[in-house]
Scaffold this active site. Sequence first.
Site, PDB file in Angstrom:
ATOM      1  N   LYS A   1      -9.092   2.173  -2.895  1.00 59.75           N
ATOM      2  CA  LYS A   1      -9.507   1.620  -1.606  1.00 59.75           C
ATOM      3  C   LYS A   1     -10.903   2.118  -1.241  1.00 59.75           C
ATOM      4  CE  LYS A   1      -7.795   1.291   3.171  1.00 59.75           C
ATOM      5  NZ  LYS A   1      -6.709   1.704   4.092  1.00 59.75           N
TER       6      LYS A   1
ATOM      7  N   CYS B   1      -5.155  -2.918   2.898  1.00 59.70           N
ATOM      8  CA  CYS B   1      -5.054  -2.726   4.347  1.00 59.70           C
ATOM      9  C   CYS B   1      -6.334  -3.136   5.083  1.00 59.70           C
ATOM     10  CB  CYS B   1      -4.669  -1.280   4.637  1.00 59.70           C
ATOM     11  SG  CYS B   1      -4.154  -0.992   6.352  1.00 59.70           S
TER      12      CYS B   1
ATOM     13  N   GLU C   1       0.838  -1.201   0.000  1.00 62.25           N
ATOM     14  CA  GLU C   1       0.000   0.000   0.000  1.00 62.25           C
ATOM     15  C   GLU C   1       0.872   1.250   0.000  1.00 62.25           C
ATOM     16  OE1 GLU C   1      -3.344   1.930   3.054  1.00 62.25           O
ATOM     17  OE2 GLU C   1      -1.910   0.425   3.750  1.00 62.25           O
TER      18      GLU C   1
END
Length: 527
Positions: free
Chosen positions: A348, A399, A291
Amino acid sequence: MILRLGIALVSGILMGLTPAPLNAWFLAWFALAPLWVLIVKNPKLASTHRLYFILQPLLWGIGYHGLAISWITGIHPMTWMGVPWLASLAIASFCWLFIALWGASLVITWATCLSWINHKFKIFPWLRVLIGTALWCGLEAFWSSGALWCASLSYTQSPHNLLILHLGQISGYSTITAAIVAVNGLIAEAWINRKDTKKQHSSASLQSTFYWRYLTTAIILLIGLHIVGFQLYNRPLTQSTTTALKVGIIQGNIPNEIKLYPDGWQRAIEGYTNGYKTLADQKVDAILTPETALPFTLSELKRGSFYSAILEKGVVAWLGGFGEHGRSITNSLFTITGTGNIFSEYDKTKLVPLGEYIPFEEFLGRLIDRLSPLDAHLVAGSPSQIFDTPFGRAIVGICYESAFSEHFRRQAAAGGEFILTASNNAHYSKSMPAQHHALDVMRAIETDRWAVRATNTGYSGIVNPHGKTVWLSGINTYEIHADTIYRRQTQTLYVRWGDWLTPVLLVGSAIALLFYIFGLKIEINRR
């Protein structure tokens, strides 16, 4: 009263010992039972001493969630972000308390509902176990639909109890949660009947019979569920060479203290460029980075050495960086082909509460600043995204998204053939990467997919569809690794139907309760 509160807190702490990295997963099968007993044994307590009643599930919830997510205090100190030491401590403490209380609120709601139903209708133990299990699963489903999702009971079994984790292929994590709550409920009911035996000597034989019946059922259920899991675990993995995909992973190990500053940028560019070249020389098909591995926008990336290395070596890169959407940016993963073209972008969707945005910002914004030092405003991507690659469709999680099983299920149902997760994890203590790995193990099993994990500081890894960790990196180390995964198109029952078990339990328990009430009224009228 102090004894009851102490029992609630200690049993919650026991449950808090079950997740990674402590991994005392076996405690989960009886750590909820003491709270169950406390709730059921005195059904009038919720109406006569409400505050005292609420303290019991509150302490249990804080014991469990507070210990399980204690890693969040690792964000302190944030002096590298310009936050004074005491202010940093206050922010870290606030984050821990807020999330622990949010998780505890689920336990309080469950305890209140179960106690009210039990007191109102005086239900018998078997029905109490059914309703208690359905309530917990329903509340977890509701909590997980929001932005702030804490520790499900299911992840107490990951990554080591692979047999029970395979129940996730049936109806997702709710299958495991239901199993844990039901076994705990049966153990609690056995204990309640054992205590009653001492008080009711005239019916001691009957009470003893019920005691052994509940306890035996709990044991049979526990063993039977593991046998079912064993059958699923033992299914062979069909892996054709035509579906093989050799992937490389780069773990850059760029501490957050320097990541978003010139020293960190230089270290990241050198580490990821050199790692990319080394893996490309090993003839990998694609290379995954963590990430925001290179914390730049695409226009900036195309002027750097990493992009030049892609043009030189011609190997596909899955690169973590920032996407640009007007004046806002996204936390994104890009597919960059060997010719330098952007093949696909995933933004995301589940931003980190208190990290990438503040929940209820109009109320909390004055109490706590956004923990990210970025000046731009992060926005979430569309929940319906798909991520196509030159090798087929992938399932992507960045994440925090690893905590949301439905996020992975949806992408698997849409044709995702393998899992890519990219994370940073450098902000927190070492127990957080262990829990993150445990979550990805669950997602791999539920979807029956190979998973490739790239993190900034650890743990990066390769997980097969049975949840076995084929490779796991160290922590706080720079590492590169190449391995072979296999694209899969199978669809588990969970991928096809989603979490069907929770509504079945809720509807089934409601129908059973109605029949019980109706039957009770008929019996009263006959008398």
